[in-house]
Design a protein around this motif. Structure first.
Motif, mmCIF file in Angstrom:
data_model
loop_
_atom_site.group_PDB
_atom_site.id
_atom_site.type_symbol
_atom_site.label_atom_id
_atom_site.label_comp_id
_atom_site.label_asym_id
_atom_site.label_seq_id
_atom_site.Cartn_x
_atom_site.Cartn_y
_atom_site.Cartn_z
ATOM 1 N N LEU A 272 0.799 -1.155 -0.026
ATOM 2 C CA LEU A 272 0.071 -0.069 -0.146
ATOM 3 C C LEU A 272 0.788 1.399 0.002
ATOM 4 O O LEU A 272 0.452 2.153 -0.640
ATOM 5 C CB LEU A 272 -1.036 -0.177 1.193
ATOM 6 N N ALA A 273 2.047 1.183 0.581
ATOM 7 C CA ALA A 273 2.857 2.285 0.597
ATOM 8 C C ALA A 273 3.564 2.542 -0.616
ATOM 9 O O ALA A 273 3.898 3.787 -1.063
ATOM 10 C CB ALA A 273 4.086 2.331 1.729
ATOM 11 N N ILE A 274 3.959 1.544 -1.463
ATOM 12 C CA ILE A 274 4.642 1.716 -2.572
ATOM 13 C C ILE A 274 3.880 1.862 -3.851
ATOM 14 O O ILE A 274 4.113 2.611 -4.731
ATOM 15 C CB ILE A 274 5.633 0.267 -2.637
ATOM 16 N N ILE A 275 2.961 0.894 -4.059
ATOM 17 C CA ILE A 275 2.351 0.918 -5.500
ATOM 18 C C ILE A 275 1.379 1.986 -5.626
ATOM 19 O O ILE A 275 1.155 2.636 -6.820
ATOM 20 C CB ILE A 275 1.473 -0.459 -5.658
ATOM 21 N N PRO A 276 0.413 2.475 -4.801
ATOM 22 C CA PRO A 276 -0.234 3.546 -4.953
ATOM 23 C C PRO A 276 0.756 5.027 -5.140
ATOM 24 O O PRO A 276 0.485 5.864 -5.838
ATOM 25 C CB PRO A 276 -1.173 3.974 -3.699
ATOM 26 N N LEU A 277 1.569 5.077 -4.341
ATOM 27 C CA LEU A 277 2.849 6.000 -4.363
ATOM 28 C C LEU A 277 3.127 6.025 -5.999
ATOM 29 O O LEU A 277 3.334 7.128 -6.622
ATOM 30 C CB LEU A 277 3.915 5.902 -3.708
ATOM 31 N N ILE A 278 3.583 4.899 -6.642
ATOM 32 C CA ILE A 278 4.009 4.844 -8.001
ATOM 33 C C ILE A 278 3.092 5.542 -8.918
ATOM 34 O O ILE A 278 3.147 6.150 -9.681
ATOM 35 C CB ILE A 278 4.556 3.565 -8.157
ATOM 36 N N PHE A 279 1.818 5.068 -8.773
ATOM 37 C CA PHE A 279 0.780 5.728 -9.575
ATOM 38 C C PHE A 279 0.494 7.151 -9.337
ATOM 39 O O PHE A 279 0.096 7.858 -10.366
ATOM 40 C CB PHE A 279 -0.553 4.764 -9.496
ATOM 41 N N SER A 280 0.797 7.518 -8.069
ATOM 42 C CA SER A 280 0.411 9.116 -7.877
ATOM 43 C C SER A 280 1.475 9.972 -8.390
ATOM 44 O O SER A 280 1.144 11.009 -8.910
ATOM 45 C CB SER A 280 0.203 9.179 -6.437
ATOM 46 N N ILE A 281 2.756 9.589 -8.315
ATOM 47 C CA ILE A 281 3.828 10.348 -8.503
ATOM 48 C C ILE A 281 4.595 10.136 -10.103
ATOM 49 O O ILE A 281 4.948 11.033 -10.702
ATOM 50 C CB ILE A 281 4.873 10.311 -7.723
ATOM 51 N N SER A 282 4.586 8.760 -10.430
ATOM 52 C CA SER A 282 5.360 8.395 -11.854
ATOM 53 C C SER A 282 4.595 8.929 -12.990
ATOM 54 O O SER A 282 3.256 8.766 -13.026
ATOM 55 C CB SER A 282 5.745 7.145 -11.705
ATOM 56 N N ALA A 283 5.186 9.373 -13.869
ATOM 57 C CA ALA A 283 4.458 9.396 -15.190
ATOM 58 C C ALA A 283 4.490 8.236 -16.140
ATOM 59 O O ALA A 283 3.629 8.212 -16.987
ATOM 60 C CB ALA A 283 5.204 10.638 -16.096
ATOM 61 N N THR A 284 5.207 7.229 -15.700
ATOM 62 C CA THR A 284 5.054 6.009 -16.164
ATOM 63 C C THR A 284 4.952 5.070 -15.366
ATOM 64 O O THR A 284 5.811 3.982 -15.077
ATOM 65 C CB THR A 284 6.587 5.770 -17.115
ATOM 66 N N PRO A 285 3.895 4.695 -14.726
ATOM 67 C CA PRO A 285 3.601 3.788 -13.562
ATOM 68 C C PRO A 285 3.832 2.440 -14.007
ATOM 69 O O PRO A 285 4.396 1.507 -13.258
ATOM 70 C CB PRO A 285 2.037 4.280 -12.973
ATOM 71 N N TYR A 286 3.335 2.055 -15.158
ATOM 72 C CA TYR A 286 3.170 0.813 -15.576
ATOM 73 C C TYR A 286 4.724 0.105 -15.883
ATOM 74 O O TYR A 286 4.900 -0.920 -15.641
ATOM 75 C CB TYR A 286 2.058 0.382 -16.776
ATOM 76 N N GLU A 287 5.387 1.218 -16.266
ATOM 77 C CA GLU A 287 6.906 0.556 -16.622
ATOM 78 C C GLU A 287 7.645 0.556 -15.197
ATOM 79 O O GLU A 287 8.384 -0.337 -14.951
ATOM 80 C CB GLU A 287 7.506 1.728 -17.550
ATOM 81 N N ASP A 288 7.473 1.392 -14.547
ATOM 82 C CA ASP A 288 8.083 1.585 -13.040
ATOM 83 C C ASP A 288 7.890 0.265 -12.186
ATOM 84 O O ASP A 288 8.641 -0.317 -11.435
ATOM 85 C CB ASP A 288 8.082 2.807 -12.213
ATOM 86 N N ILE A 289 6.511 -0.032 -12.341
ATOM 87 C CA ILE A 289 5.808 -1.218 -11.319
ATOM 88 C C ILE A 289 6.778 -2.345 -11.841
ATOM 89 O O ILE A 289 6.579 -3.501 -11.167
ATOM 90 C CB ILE A 289 4.259 -1.201 -11.475
ATOM 91 N N LYS A 290 7.290 -2.703 -13.015
ATOM 92 C CA LYS A 290 7.461 -3.863 -13.375
ATOM 93 C C LYS A 290 9.198 -4.093 -12.908
ATOM 94 O O LYS A 290 9.962 -4.979 -13.319
ATOM 95 C CB LYS A 290 7.698 -3.897 -14.936
ATOM 96 N N GLU A 291 9.804 -2.864 -12.499
ATOM 97 C CA GLU A 291 11.274 -2.858 -11.948
ATOM 98 C C GLU A 291 11.269 -3.802 -10.714
ATOM 99 O O GLU A 291 10.756 -3.678 -9.534
ATOM 100 C CB GLU A 291 11.801 -1.578 -11.590
ATOM 101 N N ALA A 292 12.158 -4.973 -10.690
ATOM 102 C CA ALA A 292 12.341 -5.910 -9.788
ATOM 103 C C ALA A 292 13.205 -5.522 -8.831
ATOM 104 O O ALA A 292 14.527 -4.922 -9.262
ATOM 105 C CB ALA A 292 12.270 -7.279 -10.313
ATOM 106 N N GLY A 293 13.117 -5.850 -7.616
ATOM 107 C CA GLY A 293 14.261 -5.876 -6.657
ATOM 108 C C GLY A 293 15.225 -4.561 -6.423
ATOM 109 O O GLY A 293 14.468 -3.351 -6.193
#
Length: 490
Positions: A272-293
């Motif tokens: 909850l702390a990471i994924i909604p943050l990525i969608f809120s701040i990032s211009a490319t959330p679907y690319e950023d969310i695929k970054e592993a580790g």
């Protein structure tokens, strides 16, 4: 009837709360932050969470109780506990316990490196690096990884672990009682704040809403099982060591349930702390969310803290990396306890045992600090294959090498009544778990490696040499364990 092997150094947890904090500190580690969030986001969101819940019930709680029982009834760590616990094939049981300790030791050999990375980034979060105008997350990570500087910081983490474990259960429980509440409430605060950000609702839906196609995809179920093994900490041998700390009146189901619930709560809140943050701040959330580790933890998230800017970016980065490091370090010293416990059972003083195993871990783990390919290799061989075998061993010992009903009845003899009354359902689930890791292994290796190939992330040059090392090492452990047992019995 075989003689019981009694450990020469006996430790007891000062209270159930102290024990619970120690075991939760063990379970809640770096994987709760970077591993759980990434897997949930990339394997069906809510579908992954549903599969994870199923595995918690079928595998995690059931085998956690079984592993604690081995240590509590067997009155020893990974060497003595299994030997005393089973009624037949005692030498095999001692080997099974030492297999878990060996796999955990090899994981520790790179985990101190990862803990050092997180500590370094925590220092940057404290100093405000992430919100400085000229911050470049890729440059920071590129200039730090695979350097002697990162090696040195990792060594400091291992020295810290030697100090904590050198004081035994009291040192471990004291550190956990301070660190776990801080990381828990920091993660909770981050999760709540993340949900208040504009655009976070899309991230919440992405994270929580099940996807029908993912529920019928075997990858969703196998990735969830893999995460359960890693996150809860089954088959590492620590629950055997923790079981030996228990008093006869301590409720195994209470500790197991608390362990599973607290670890899952932190992992879920971290998502909850990471994924909604990525969608809120990032211009490319679907690319950023695929970054592993490492890409997610050390490149994407620091960049997002920078983009948040100001006091919000500073505090978010600070709380995240403080919680992240607390989680990693509490896991490091409890992993360390598993590896040194056989030495304590043989009579070596805790501080000496901690120093011996710590120094060897630094030597063996140094390649992983200087080359991330080595770290991936260690993680694949011992973190996947080694732990999967450990699950089979626990289920075999508790389900087939002892009277399972008798064990269950012994665990129920506590006052007040046990938190979770165990019935015959527990007996059957323990036995069923003998085949579940085997299915997991066949799917993981045969499908993703030999059928799908390179895109799986498990490569042939990892798999075949790794399996050979495991087999050869296993035979050596079996031989050495047998010799040690025979010598102690004289």
């Amino acid at each position: 009837m075989s003689m019981a092997l009694l450990p020469r150094i006996v430790e007891r947890a000062p209270s159930v709360f102290a024990l619970l904090m120690a075991v939760v500190g063990w379970s809640v580690g770096a994987g709760n932050y970077w591993r759980f969030s990434w897997r949930a986001a990339n394997y069906g969101g809510g579908s992954f969470l549903f599969a994870y819940l199923v595995w918690l019930i079928i595998t995690a709680f059931v085998l956690a109780v079984a592993e604690y029982a081995i240590g509590r009834i067997g009155r020893g760590g990974p060497l003595y506990g299994p030997y005393n616990f089973v009624e037949r094939y005692k030498r095999f049981a001692a080997f099974a316990g030492m297999w878990m300790a060996w796999s955990t030791f090899m994981i520790m050999c790179y985990y101190w490196v990862v803990t050092g990375w997180i500590f370094y980034y925590m220092l940057h979060a404290i100093s405000g690096t992430f919100v400085s105008p000229d911050f470049d997350s890729k440059a920071l990570w590129g200039g730090f990884k695979e350097t002697y500087f990162s090696l040195g910081i990792g060594v400091l983490m291992m020295v810290g672990s030697i100090i904590v474990t050198g004081f035994g259960i009291r040192g471990i429980s004291l550190a956990a009682r301070i660190m776990f509440p801080v990381l828990f409430f920091a993660t909770l605060g981050l999760a709540v704040y993340s949900l208040t950000l504009p655009g976070s609702y899309e991230g919440l839906k992405f994270y929580m809403v099940p996807k029908a196609e993912a529920l019928v995809d075997p990858a969703t179920w196998m990735q969830a099982l893999s995460q359960v093994i890693w996150s809860i900490g089954i088959a590492w041998g620590f629950f055997i060591a923790a079981g030996a700390w228990m008093r006869r009146r301590d409720d195994v189901t209470h500790v197991s349930f608390g362990n599973v619930v607290n670890d899952t709560a932190v992992a879920w809140m971290a998502g909850l702390a990471i994924i909604p943050l990525i969608f809120s701040i990032s211009a490319t959330p679907y690319e950023d969310i695929k970054e592993a580790g490492t890409g997610l933890a050390f490149v994407v998230l620091p960049r997002l803290f920078h983009e948040m800017g100001g006091l919000a970016g500073y505090l978010y980065g600070l709380l995240f990396f403080v919680a992240f490091w607390f989680a990693a370090f509490t896991s490091l010293y409890t992993i360390h306890e598993v590896t040194l416990r056989p030495l304590k059972d043989l009579g070596i003083k805790p501080l000496y045992a901690a120093a011996i195993t710590g120094v060897i871990a630094i030597v063996i783990g140094t390649p992983t600090a200087l080359n991330l390919t080595w770290l991936d290799y260690y993680d694949t061989v011992w973190g996947v294959i080694g732990l999967s075998a450990g699950l089979v061993f626990i289920a075999l010992m508790a389900g087939f090498l002892v009277d399972t009903v008798k064990v269950r009845m012994e665990l129920m003899k506590v006052e007040p009544k046990p938190l979770v009354p165990l019935g015959s359902w527990w007996d059957w689930l323990v036995r069923i778990n003998v085949v579940i890791p085997v299915i997991f292994f066949i799917w993981w290796i045969a499908y993703w490696e030999w059928i799908r190939g390179w895109d799986a992330g498990l490569h042939t040059y990892y798999t075949w040499p790794g399996i050979a090392i495991l087999i050869i090492g296993g035979l050596m452990i079996y031989y050495v364990t047998g010799r040690v047992i025979e010598r102690v019995k004289r």
